[in-house]
Each structure stands twice: as C-alpha cells, then as structure tokens.
Write an enzyme that holds these catalytic residues in place. Structure first.
Site, short mmCIF file in Angstrom:
data_model
loop_
_atom_site.label_atom_id
_atom_site.label_comp_id
_atom_site.label_asym_id
_atom_site.label_seq_id
_atom_site.Cartn_x
_atom_site.Cartn_y
_atom_site.Cartn_z
N HIS A 1 0.81 -1.22 0.00
CA HIS A 1 0.00 0.00 0.00
C HIS A 1 0.85 1.28 0.00
CE1 HIS A 1 -3.70 -2.23 0.07
NE2 HIS A 1 -3.17 -3.00 1.01
N TYR B 1 -2.78 4.40 6.15
CA TYR B 1 -1.94 3.24 6.48
C TYR B 1 -0.70 3.19 5.57
CZ TYR B 1 -0.65 -1.74 6.27
OH TYR B 1 0.04 -2.93 6.25
N1 LIG Z 1 -0.86 -9.71 6.60
C1 LIG Z 1 -0.50 -9.15 5.45
O1 LIG Z 1 -0.82 -9.66 4.35
C2 LIG Z 1 0.32 -7.89 5.45
C3 LIG Z 1 0.51 -7.20 4.25
C4 LIG Z 1 1.30 -6.05 4.25
C5 LIG Z 1 1.89 -5.62 5.42
N2 LIG Z 1 1.68 -6.30 6.58
C6 LIG Z 1 2.30 -5.79 7.82
O2 LIG Z 1 2.85 -6.88 8.55
C7 LIG Z 1 2.67 -6.67 9.94
C8 LIG Z 1 1.95 -7.85 10.56
O3 LIG Z 1 0.73 -8.04 9.89
P1 LIG Z 1 -0.42 -8.96 10.50
O4 LIG Z 1 -1.30 -9.36 9.38
O5 LIG Z 1 0.15 -9.99 11.38
O6 LIG Z 1 -1.21 -7.88 11.37
P2 LIG Z 1 -2.10 -8.09 12.67
O7 LIG Z 1 -3.03 -6.94 12.74
O8 LIG Z 1 -2.67 -9.47 12.69
O9 LIG Z 1 -1.02 -7.99 13.85
C9 LIG Z 1 -0.49 -6.77 14.29
C10 LIG Z 1 -0.19 -6.89 15.76
O10 LIG Z 1 0.33 -5.65 16.21
C11 LIG Z 1 -0.18 -5.42 17.52
N3 LIG Z 1 -0.19 -3.99 17.81
C12 LIG Z 1 -0.96 -3.03 17.24
N4 LIG Z 1 -0.74 -1.85 17.80
C13 LIG Z 1 0.20 -2.05 18.76
C14 LIG Z 1 0.83 -1.19 19.70
N5 LIG Z 1 0.54 0.13 19.77
N6 LIG Z 1 1.73 -1.73 20.53
C15 LIG Z 1 2.03 -3.06 20.49
N7 LIG Z 1 1.46 -3.93 19.62
C16 LIG Z 1 0.55 -3.41 18.77
C17 LIG Z 1 -1.57 -6.00 17.52
O11 LIG Z 1 -2.00 -6.32 18.83
C18 LIG Z 1 -1.42 -7.21 16.61
O12 LIG Z 1 -1.22 -8.40 17.34
C19 LIG Z 1 1.89 -5.36 10.09
O13 LIG Z 1 2.82 -4.32 10.38
C20 LIG Z 1 1.27 -5.15 8.74
O14 LIG Z 1 1.09 -3.78 8.45
C21 LIG Z 1 0.90 -7.41 6.63
#
Ligand SMILES: NC(=O)c1ccc[n+]([C@@H]2O[C@H](COP(=O)([O-])OP(=O)(O)OC[C@H]3O[C@@H](n4cnc5c(N)ncnc54)[C@H](O)[C@@H]3O)[C@@H](O)[C@H]2O)c1
Length: 273
Positions: free
Chosen positions: A115, A138
């Site tokens: 993104h 985001y």
């Molecule tokens: N899943 C995907 O396909 C995808 C794609 C692109 C980028 N990402 C990035 O990869 C990372 C992990 O993705 P995901 O799918 O596991 O996301 P998710 O939302 O399942 O997990 C994110 C975790 O971060 C924790 N979190 C949020 N705010 C917080 C804070 N202030 N302090 C401490 N912990 C906090 C949440 O509790 C959650 O467990 C993210 O940064 C996301 O942006 C994921």
C-alpha cells in the site's frame, strides 16, 4: 552472520503473521523474544513473551536490551482512522527505531506494505526505486517507516530490510493476490536474509512468492539471494473463481492497492498515471 543474531525480538507477535512466524522461527536463533500489546492465547512453554505497547518508548527500549535483530510486525495493519494509525505506526515505529539505536541493535526487518505503492497502475511494472504513492493513511504510515529505516541506517548504522508485503497467507485468495501472494515460508526466507545477509544497509524488497502476474520487479530481493519456494499460479483456479464471484470495484481494479484505493475515493482516476 547467524552467529551474530543470537537474540531476535518480534513485535506484533500475537498477530496473524507473528503467530505463524513464532512456530517457523523456533530454534533458528538463540533467543526469540516476543512482544505485543495483546497476550497471545497460544503461548507455548518456553516462549519468551513480554506485553508492551509500542507507544511506550521506555518499555520498548527495555525490550531491545541485548537484542541483535528485530522483526517489526507490530502496529495497525489495515487502513483506519488517523487516531488509530498515528500512535501505532507513526509513534510506535519511531520508538522502535529509537530504542534499537539506543540499545545497539544491528538489524531491523520492517514489515512494510504494497500500500506504499498502492496508487501505481496495474498496467505498469514498478521496481523498488519508484516514489511512494500510498493509497491511504496506512500506506503513508508505512512510507514514513521506510523513511525512518533509511535515516537510522545512514545516520546511526541501524541496518534495515523493508519488506513491502503483498498479501501473507496459506494461499492467494483472489485474482489480485495472484500478483502479490507471500507464503509463510517465503516470508521467513526474506526475514532471514534481512537479519543474516552481510550486505544489508538499507534495502527495500517486495514481499511476494513467485507470482507470474506480479506488478513489480523484485530484482533486489533476488540479488540478495531470495528464491521463492511457492508459486501463486498453483492456486490460480480457485483465486480466479473467487474474483469472478465477487468482482473488484471500478477503482480497485485499476491499481495495485485494490480496495484500499477505492475507499473514500473522490479523485479523478485519469489523473493518476
Ligand atoms: N498480513 C498481510 O498480508 C500484510 C501485508 C502487508 C503488510 N503487513 C504488515 O505486517 C505486519 C503484521 O501483519 P499482520 O497481518 O500480522 O497484522 P495483525 O493486525 O494481525 O497484527 C499486528 C499486531 O500488532 C499489535 N499492535 C498493534 N498496535 C500495537 C501497539 N501500539 N503496541 C504493540 N502492539 C501493537 C496488535 O496487537 C497485533 O497483534 C503489520 O505491520 C502489517 O502492516 C501485513
């Protein structure tokens, strides 16, 4: 380099990626230290977890003590209000890098996203040198995270691999994901390159498995030795059927970012070249 990576901290360890990564990285590094603001409900005996909010710099700094590398997954992982994005992804990612600097952490893997380049057209093939064209708050927050990664590498020597993850999961769930799917074991391969490859300073790669329909050129990842083990086309039939049953929106289907581009969209698509 693996010898130098004795202790690895994983933020966002209770999330979707963190939960599978905890299993896949078991035994790879001396100590896998886990953190999240939510306690995972499936913590196994022997797993080291400390609850922390990324907005608490002192706490994040304590977590970074004695850490060699960080896989930074924590934060808001989808489009949301500024009130949600700002503390988690802007303040939180700053705190993470600043704590890493203060504690002498050598490497950070930054979980960036497609993104960041969401408003590039699907008819174009982009590389990792293009300007960010984020498709929402985001995406902007992740472009900021990449900028932090560059600055902390150049100024303070905290090296980073930023992985612009496409879509992580067991299989690509629709047509768009055939262009950007990332399997769990291919993500592990990329993260390990980021932590262990001797030449990392500041790099951006795309986080996708082998995708014949990719909208990006992932030459930097290949140069660093990345050889994806999984191929999106192996799952093409069900993915295409899913999109046939539920087509993307008019704006979504033009751009890499898909529905994130369509959300709140009142612009002129013809001006987005
Ligand atoms: N899943 C995907 O396909 C995808 C794609 C692109 C980028 N990402 C990035 O990869 C990372 C992990 O993705 P995901 O799918 O596991 O996301 P998710 O939302 O399942 O997990 C994110 C975790 O971060 C924790 N979190 C949020 N705010 C917080 C804070 N202030 N302090 C401490 N912990 C906090 C949440 O509790 C959650 O467990 C993210 O940064 C996301 O942006 C994921």
């Amino acid at each position: 380099m693996p010898d130098a990576m004795k202790t690895v901290l994983v933020t966002g360890a209770a999330g979707g990626i963190g939960t599978s990564l905890r299993t896949l990285l078991k035994g790879v590094y001396g100590e896998l230290r886990l953190t999240d603001r939510t306690v995972p409900n499936d913590l196994a005996a022997g797993e080291i977890f400390e609850r922390a909010d990324l907005t608490d710099l002192a706490m994040v700094e304590r977590l970074c003590a004695g850490v060699d590398g960080i896989i930074h997954l924590g934060g808001r992982s989808v489009e949301d209000s500024w009130e949600e994005i700002h503390p988690a992804n802007i303040v939180g990612t700053y705190n993470l890098y600043e704590a890493a600097r203060r504690q002498g952490v050598k490497r950070v893997i930054f979980a960036s996203t497609n993104h960041v380049v969401g408003f590039y057209r699907r008819t174009r093939r982009i590389d990792n040198q293009v300007q960010p064209r984020p498709d929402g708050r985001y995406g902007v927050s992740k472009a900021y995270g990449e900028a932090l990664a560059a600055m902390y590498a150049d100024k303070y020597g905290v090296a980073s691999l930023c992985i612009r993850i496409g879509n992580y999961g067991e299989r690509p769930i629709d047509k768009r994901r055939l262009s950007m799917w990332l399997s769990p074991r291919d993500f592990v391969q990329l993260a390990r390159i980021g932590l262990e490859h001797p030449d990392i300073h500041f790099e951006i790669v795309y986080g996708s498995s082998h995708c014949e329909r990719a909208w990006w050129d992932n030459a930097t990842a290949e140069r660093l030795g990345y050889r994806p083990l999984d191929a999106a086309e192996d799952h093409a039939a069900p993915a295409l059927a899913a999109t046939a049953a539920q087509p993307e929106g008019r704006i979504a289907e033009l751009f890499i970012g898909g529905m994130f581009c369509e959300m709140e969209f009142v612009g002129d698509p013809d001006r987005i070249r």
